[in-house]
Design a protein around this motif. Structure first.
Motif, PDB file in Angstrom:
ATOM      1  N   LEU A  28       0.814  -1.207   0.000  1.00 54.00           N
ATOM      2  CA  LEU A  28       0.000   0.000   0.000  1.00 54.00           C
ATOM      3  C   LEU A  28       0.853   1.265   0.000  1.00 54.00           C
ATOM      4  O   LEU A  28       0.501   2.254  -0.642  1.00 54.00           O
ATOM      5  N   SER A  29       1.982   1.246   0.717  1.00 54.88           N
ATOM      6  CA  SER A  29       2.893   2.383   0.721  1.00 54.88           C
ATOM      7  C   SER A  29       4.252   1.950   1.250  1.00 54.88           C
ATOM      8  O   SER A  29       4.375   0.965   1.971  1.00 54.88           O
ATOM      9  N   VAL A  30       5.266   2.718   0.855  1.00 54.97           N
ATOM     10  CA  VAL A  30       6.638   2.497   1.320  1.00 54.97           C
ATOM     11  C   VAL A  30       7.247   3.868   1.607  1.00 54.97           C
ATOM     12  O   VAL A  30       7.111   4.784   0.792  1.00 54.97           O
ATOM     13  N   TYR A  31       7.904   3.996   2.738  1.00 46.58           N
ATOM     14  CA  TYR A  31       8.592   5.243   3.062  1.00 46.58           C
ATOM     15  C   TYR A  31       9.920   4.912   3.722  1.00 46.58           C
ATOM     16  O   TYR A  31       9.965   4.170   4.705  1.00 46.58           O
ATOM     17  N   ILE A  32      10.986   5.431   3.172  1.00 49.40           N
ATOM     18  CA  ILE A  32      12.313   5.278   3.765  1.00 49.40           C
ATOM     19  C   ILE A  32      12.730   6.626   4.326  1.00 49.40           C
ATOM     20  O   ILE A  32      12.659   7.643   3.632  1.00 49.40           O
ATOM     21  N   MET A  33      13.149   6.635   5.574  1.00 47.85           N
ATOM     22  CA  MET A  33      13.573   7.875   6.219  1.00 47.85           C
ATOM     23  C   MET A  33      14.864   8.358   5.569  1.00 47.85           C
ATOM     24  O   MET A  33      15.868   7.655   5.574  1.00 47.85           O
ATOM     25  N   PRO A  34      14.836   9.569   4.985  1.00 50.30           N
ATOM     26  CA  PRO A  34      16.026  10.071   4.288  1.00 50.30           C
ATOM     27  C   PRO A  34      16.928  10.919   5.195  1.00 50.30           C
ATOM     28  O   PRO A  34      16.468  11.580   6.112  1.00 50.30           O
ATOM     29  N   ASP A  35      18.201  10.876   4.895  1.00 50.27           N
ATOM     30  CA  ASP A  35      19.151  11.785   5.518  1.00 50.27           C
ATOM     31  C   ASP A  35      18.924  13.156   4.893  1.00 50.27           C
ATOM     32  O   ASP A  35      18.805  13.271   3.679  1.00 50.27           O
ATOM     33  N   GLU A  36      18.819  14.188   5.695  1.00 55.53           N
ATOM     34  CA  GLU A  36      18.515  15.525   5.180  1.00 55.53           C
ATOM     35  C   GLU A  36      19.609  16.089   4.283  1.00 55.53           C
ATOM     36  O   GLU A  36      19.334  16.878   3.381  1.00 55.53           O
ATOM     37  N   VAL A  37      20.852  15.681   4.511  1.00 56.04           N
ATOM     38  CA  VAL A  37      21.966  16.221   3.735  1.00 56.04           C
ATOM     39  C   VAL A  37      22.158  15.467   2.426  1.00 56.04           C
ATOM     40  O   VAL A  37      22.159  16.047   1.351  1.00 56.04           O
ATOM     41  N   SER A  38      22.311  14.145   2.527  1.00 59.20           N
ATOM     42  CA  SER A  38      22.626  13.349   1.334  1.00 59.20           C
ATOM     43  C   SER A  38      21.388  12.879   0.575  1.00 59.20           C
ATOM     44  O   SER A  38      21.465  12.571  -0.606  1.00 59.20           O
ATOM     45  N   GLY A  39      20.265  12.770   1.278  1.00 57.33           N
ATOM     46  CA  GLY A  39      19.059  12.236   0.659  1.00 57.33           C
ATOM     47  C   GLY A  39      19.015  10.717   0.648  1.00 57.33           C
ATOM     48  O   GLY A  39      18.007  10.125   0.291  1.00 57.33           O
ATOM     49  N   HIS A  40      20.118  10.073   1.039  1.00 52.16           N
ATOM     50  CA  HIS A  40      20.151   8.612   1.114  1.00 52.16           C
ATOM     51  C   HIS A  40      19.393   8.126   2.352  1.00 52.16           C
ATOM     52  O   HIS A  40      19.079   8.891   3.260  1.00 52.16           O
ATOM     53  N   SER A  41      19.155   6.848   2.397  1.00 58.26           N
ATOM     54  CA  SER A  41      18.442   6.226   3.499  1.00 58.26           C
ATOM     55  C   SER A  41      19.190   6.403   4.819  1.00 58.26           C
ATOM     56  O   SER A  41      20.415   6.307   4.870  1.00 58.26           O
ATOM     57  N   LEU A  42      18.423   6.618   5.898  1.00 55.84           N
ATOM     58  CA  LEU A  42      18.999   6.627   7.245  1.00 55.84           C
ATOM     59  C   LEU A  42      19.134   5.210   7.795  1.00 55.84           C
ATOM     60  O   LEU A  42      19.616   5.022   8.894  1.00 55.84           O
ATOM     61  N   GLY A  43      18.677   4.244   7.025  1.00 53.88           N
ATOM     62  CA  GLY A  43      18.825   2.855   7.441  1.00 53.88           C
ATOM     63  C   GLY A  43      17.545   2.223   7.942  1.00 53.88           C
ATOM     64  O   GLY A  43      17.553   1.083   8.398  1.00 53.88           O
ATOM     65  N   TYR A  44      16.440   2.941   7.853  1.00 52.70           N
ATOM     66  CA  TYR A  44      15.173   2.337   8.248  1.00 52.70           C
ATOM     67  C   TYR A  44      14.024   2.978   7.482  1.00 52.70           C
ATOM     68  O   TYR A  44      14.153   4.066   6.926  1.00 52.70           O
ATOM     69  N   GLY A  45      12.913   2.260   7.471  1.00 50.27           N
ATOM     70  CA  GLY A  45      11.735   2.767   6.778  1.00 50.27           C
ATOM     71  C   GLY A  45      10.503   1.980   7.187  1.00 50.27           C
ATOM     72  O   GLY A  45      10.546   1.162   8.122  1.00 50.27           O
TER      73      GLY A  45
END
Length: 76
Positions: A28-45
């Motif tokens: 239904l949905s997917v959200y990955i928490m992004p790093d504000e600087v790089s935009g890459h994943s913070l390692g969880y979602g």
């Protein structure tokens, strides 16, 4: 059902997770928490699925290797 997915690679995207979880049912949905600087994943979602499909996905994917990391997958 809302599913927590931890220990993700910083290169993981929502598309990667969606492709992985859709094997068990409709995503239904997917959200990955992004790093504000790089935009890459913070390692969880989070992944949202129907209850039955979500329970199956959790049991099959918890501690599974994905993108060279062992994921933590459990219900929120």
């Amino acid at each position: 059902m809302r599913i927590f997915v931890g220990n993700l690679s910083d290169l993981a995207t929502a598309d990667h997770l969606s492709t992985l979880f859709v094997k068990f049912g409709e995503v239904l949905s997917v959200y990955i928490m992004p790093d504000e600087v790089s935009g890459h994943s913070l390692g969880y979602g989070f992944v949202e699925m129907e209850n039955v499909a979500g329970a199956i996905a959790i049991s099959e994917l918890d501690s599974c290797r994905f993108m060279n990391r062992y994921m933590d997958v459990n219900e929120c």
